[in-house]
Design a protein around this motif. Structure first.
Motif, PDB file in Angstrom:
ATOM      1  N   UNK A 299     -27.596 -31.019   6.198  1.00 22.88           N
ATOM      2  CA  UNK A 299     -28.395 -29.813   6.449  1.00 22.88           C
ATOM      3  C   UNK A 299     -29.387 -29.537   5.328  1.00 22.88           C
ATOM      4  N   UNK A 300     -29.223 -30.201   4.172  1.00 28.71           N
ATOM      5  CA  UNK A 300     -30.225 -30.039   3.111  1.00 28.71           C
ATOM      6  C   UNK A 300     -31.612 -30.448   3.606  1.00 28.71           C
ATOM      7  N   UNK A 315     -22.880 -18.270  11.182  1.00 28.97           N
ATOM      8  CA  UNK A 315     -21.841 -19.161  10.657  1.00 28.97           C
ATOM      9  C   UNK A 315     -22.250 -19.752   9.308  1.00 28.97           C
ATOM     10  N   UNK A 316     -21.255 -20.028   8.467  1.00 28.60           N
ATOM     11  CA  UNK A 316     -21.508 -20.604   7.146  1.00 28.60           C
ATOM     12  C   UNK A 316     -21.112 -22.072   7.150  1.00 28.60           C
ATOM     13  N   UNK A 317     -21.991 -22.905   6.608  1.00 29.46           N
ATOM     14  CA  UNK A 317     -21.709 -24.332   6.484  1.00 29.46           C
ATOM     15  C   UNK A 317     -22.076 -24.786   5.083  1.00 29.46           C
ATOM     16  N   UNK A 318     -21.461 -25.896   4.642  1.00 33.73           N
ATOM     17  CA  UNK A 318     -21.732 -26.446   3.312  1.00 33.73           C
ATOM     18  C   UNK A 318     -23.037 -27.234   3.337  1.00 33.73           C
ATOM     19  N   UNK A 319     -23.715 -27.355   2.185  1.00 38.15           N
ATOM     20  CA  UNK A 319     -24.976 -28.108   2.161  1.00 38.15           C
ATOM     21  C   UNK A 319     -24.819 -29.585   2.479  1.00 38.15           C
ATOM     22  N   UNK A 320     -23.609 -30.132   2.325  1.00 40.89           N
ATOM     23  CA  UNK A 320     -23.381 -31.539   2.641  1.00 40.89           C
ATOM     24  C   UNK A 320     -22.893 -31.750   4.067  1.00 40.89           C
ATOM     25  N   UNK A 329     -22.290 -25.762  15.204  1.00 41.20           N
ATOM     26  CA  UNK A 329     -22.116 -24.389  14.737  1.00 41.20           C
ATOM     27  C   UNK A 329     -23.177 -23.460  15.322  1.00 41.20           C
ATOM     28  N   UNK A 330     -24.424 -23.926  15.344  1.00 45.59           N
ATOM     29  CA  UNK A 330     -25.511 -23.102  15.877  1.00 45.59           C
ATOM     30  C   UNK A 330     -25.356 -22.923  17.379  1.00 45.59           C
ATOM     31  N   UNK A 331     -24.990 -23.980  18.084  1.00 44.14           N
ATOM     32  CA  UNK A 331     -24.810 -23.892  19.536  1.00 44.14           C
ATOM     33  C   UNK A 331     -23.648 -22.962  19.884  1.00 44.14           C
ATOM     34  N   UNK A 332     -22.608 -22.978  19.066  1.00 40.80           N
ATOM     35  CA  UNK A 332     -21.426 -22.166  19.334  1.00 40.80           C
ATOM     36  C   UNK A 332     -21.708 -20.666  19.191  1.00 40.80           C
ATOM     37  N   UNK A 333     -22.528 -20.313  18.216  1.00 41.24           N
ATOM     38  CA  UNK A 333     -22.775 -18.893  17.918  1.00 41.24           C
ATOM     39  C   UNK A 333     -24.110 -18.387  18.449  1.00 41.24           C
ATOM     40  N   UNK A 334     -25.037 -19.306  18.693  1.00 45.66           N
ATOM     41  CA  UNK A 334     -26.349 -18.907  19.166  1.00 45.66           C
ATOM     42  C   UNK A 334     -27.238 -18.306  18.102  1.00 45.66           C
ATOM     43  N   UNK A 335     -26.855 -18.454  16.833  1.00 50.31           N
ATOM     44  CA  UNK A 335     -27.663 -17.915  15.734  1.00 50.31           C
ATOM     45  C   UNK A 335     -27.773 -18.953  14.631  1.00 50.31           C
ATOM     46  N   UNK A 336     -28.793 -18.842  13.760  1.00 53.98           N
ATOM     47  CA  UNK A 336     -28.928 -19.797  12.662  1.00 53.98           C
ATOM     48  C   UNK A 336     -27.684 -19.812  11.777  1.00 53.98           C
ATOM     49  N   UNK A 337     -27.396 -20.978  11.209  1.00 50.73           N
ATOM     50  CA  UNK A 337     -26.251 -21.116  10.313  1.00 50.73           C
ATOM     51  C   UNK A 337     -26.709 -20.981   8.873  1.00 50.73           C
ATOM     52  N   UNK A 338     -25.903 -20.290   8.077  1.00 48.65           N
ATOM     53  CA  UNK A 338     -26.199 -20.133   6.658  1.00 48.65           C
ATOM     54  C   UNK A 338     -25.662 -21.331   5.883  1.00 48.65           C
ATOM     55  N   UNK A 339     -26.463 -21.863   4.990  1.00 47.61           N
ATOM     56  CA  UNK A 339     -26.031 -22.959   4.125  1.00 47.61           C
ATOM     57  C   UNK A 339     -25.531 -22.325   2.831  1.00 47.61           C
ATOM     58  N   UNK A 340     -24.208 -22.396   2.618  1.00 47.97           N
ATOM     59  CA  UNK A 340     -23.569 -21.661   1.523  1.00 47.97           C
ATOM     60  C   UNK A 340     -22.989 -22.622   0.492  1.00 47.97           C
ATOM     61  N   UNK A 341     -23.158 -22.269  -0.768  1.00 46.44           N
ATOM     62  CA  UNK A 341     -22.577 -23.042  -1.866  1.00 46.44           C
ATOM     63  C   UNK A 341     -22.240 -22.080  -3.000  1.00 46.44           C
ATOM     64  N   UNK A 343     -20.646 -19.333  -2.930  1.00 40.12           N
ATOM     65  CA  UNK A 343     -20.854 -17.949  -2.554  1.00 40.12           C
ATOM     66  C   UNK A 343     -22.305 -17.533  -2.448  1.00 40.12           C
ATOM     67  N   UNK A 344     -23.221 -18.474  -2.623  1.00 41.69           N
ATOM     68  CA  UNK A 344     -24.649 -18.162  -2.587  1.00 41.69           C
ATOM     69  C   UNK A 344     -25.284 -18.816  -1.361  1.00 41.69           C
ATOM     70  N   UNK A 345     -26.176 -18.093  -0.713  1.00 40.15           N
ATOM     71  CA  UNK A 345     -26.882 -18.624   0.447  1.00 40.15           C
ATOM     72  C   UNK A 345     -28.103 -19.411  -0.028  1.00 40.15           C
ATOM     73  N   UNK A 346     -28.073 -20.722   0.220  1.00 39.72           N
ATOM     74  CA  UNK A 346     -29.192 -21.576  -0.188  1.00 39.72           C
ATOM     75  C   UNK A 346     -30.339 -21.540   0.812  1.00 39.72           C
ATOM     76  N   UNK A 347     -30.020 -21.239   2.058  1.00 40.77           N
ATOM     77  CA  UNK A 347     -31.021 -21.234   3.116  1.00 40.77           C
ATOM     78  C   UNK A 347     -30.334 -21.177   4.461  1.00 40.77           C
ATOM     79  N   UNK A 348     -31.085 -21.349   5.516  1.00 41.37           N
ATOM     80  CA  UNK A 348     -30.512 -21.350   6.862  1.00 41.37           C
ATOM     81  C   UNK A 348     -31.071 -22.528   7.648  1.00 41.37           C
TER      82      UNK A 348
END
Length: 393
Positions: A299-300, A315-320, A329-341, A343-348
């Motif tokens: 997702x990077x 939803x939160x997912x790891x950068x790797x 994850x996006x299909x399941x929730x219908x919203x963008x997923x947060x890329x978390x590392x 405890x910090x949000x790197x992007x979506x």
């Protein structure tokens, strides 16, 4: 098996990078040549001859350059894969690392020690204690049991019988052969014999394992099991491995970094994601054409800067995480997923950008975020490495 961060993007010039004693490469190779033929040493020394294509070189000199001006480092704890088709020079290269084949020119160091300067005693110690080879053909002693085959390297080292059998038994269990200690090779399947070969190499507790296409003769299902075994052993022990293969899927599955060879030269060196996402030339591009990008790209390569209302939801997912995992994850929730590392949000990542990666049209995060600047720097360094690879080729 692990994914590079912008801090460890590779280039083919890593052999010359300054290091501290703690991060000295296990193997450091620079300007390595292996030329077969009469007066082979004149080929690396003559820029005109060194630049000739393989067919021209043979016509002019009668020589074959199996390894051509190759440079790379193998880092402690990584799985470094050398991949190429038959005749690309990959097996010759790995044999040069311990001088099973004598290099023609260039330098090889293990933990900073010059391998080419080693005398016979020091070279024997290297092969017995520090770098163990696992071959495609198992080379087991047919009259010995599994346990005694595994203990053979320890016997050569002079380890006492009781100790070597005890250590061999531990390794036999580690590779899943417990209960088969007293069988002979003829009573084993191909996959079991290969496990014995792997156990024999592990028993001497080498610093690095060198695999020369060890699974290429196995049936597909057994081969997959052995690949999983290597993944498991690496995860549990973190042992440095150099793995030779002609199989791209095997290279992508096992490698932290991959050196792709053609006609004796490295045409690209990088992580699986770099090679699939940014092929250095048309040859590499053709090689990876049928690779499912969503299974390799992370997702990077797809994330963008998060807006204020996106940082606390979704939803939160790891950068790797792979793009495939993010799509789910996006299909399941219908919203963008947060890329978390940490405890910090790197992007979506959203549906559009993820599909762009799958289609090969999305190469990195959008400009404007702190991560996109880091990603751009990583891409620049990767491009520089690719250019150097072309010079090597």
């Amino acid at each position: 098996m692990s994914t590079a961060t912008p801090e460890n993007v590779t280039s083919t010039t890593t052999a010359t990078t300054a290091t501290t004693p703690e991060d000295t490469p296990v193997f450091s190779v620079e300007g390595l040549w292996k030329v077969f033929g009469s007066k082979a040493h004149r080929v690396p020394a003559d820029p005109e001859l060194a630049s000739l294509a393989p067919a021209e070189l043979r016509a002019r000199t009668g020589c074959t350059a199996a390894v051509r001006d190759v440079s790379f480092d193998v880092r402690k704890g990584e799985v470094f894969v050398v991949m190429g088709l038959s005749g690309s020079g990959k097996s010759t290269l790995v044999r040069c690392l311990t001088r099973l084949i004598e290099p023609t020119a260039g330098s090889i160091a293990i933990d900073g020690e010059d391998v080419r300067a080693m005398d016979k005693t020091r070279l024997r110690e290297l092969r017995r204690h520090r770098a163990a080879m696992v071959f495609q053909h198992f080379g087991l002693l047919p009259h010995r049991t599994v346990l005694d085959n595994v203990a053979y390297g320890l016997e050569i080292q002079g380890v006492g019988k009781a100790e070597r059998r005890e250590r061999a038994a531990e390794v036999v269990a580690k590779v899943g052969l417990e209960g088969m200690e007293h069988r002979r090779p003829g009573q084993l399947s191909g996959g079991q014999r290969q496990r014995v070969g792997l156990a024999r190499a592990l028993a001497v507790d080498p610093e690095v394992l060198l695999f020369d296409e060890p699974f290429s003769a196995l049936d597909p299902l057994i081969r997959r099991d052995m690949q999983e075994e290597v993944v498991r052993l690496h995860r549990e022990e973190g042992r440095t491995m150099v793995f030779i293969t002609h199989d791209l899927s095997e290279a992508l599955k096992l490698g932290d970094r991959i050196a792709l060879m053609r006609d004796g030269a490295v045409v690209q060196l990088g992580t699986p994601e770099e090679i699939v996402g940014s092929p250095a030339d048309d040859y590499v591009r053709e090689f990876v054409r049928d690779v499912p990008r969503e299974q390799v790209m992370t997702v990077r390569s797809a994330m963008r800067a998060a807006s204020a209302d996106e940082t606390g939801s979704g939803p939160a997912i790891a950068p790797d995480a792979t793009v495939s995992e993010a799509i789910e994850a996006v299909a399941r929730t219908g919203s963008p997923a947060r890329v978390m590392e940490g405890g910090r949000c790197l992007g979506v990542v959203d549906h559009e950008r993820l599909l762009g990666v799958v289609a090969g049209t999305q190469q990195g995060a959008a400009a404007g975020s702190a991560h996109s600047a880091a990603a751009a720097g990583a891409e620049n360094r990767s491009a520089a490495g690719a250019e150097k690879s072309k010079e090597v080729a």
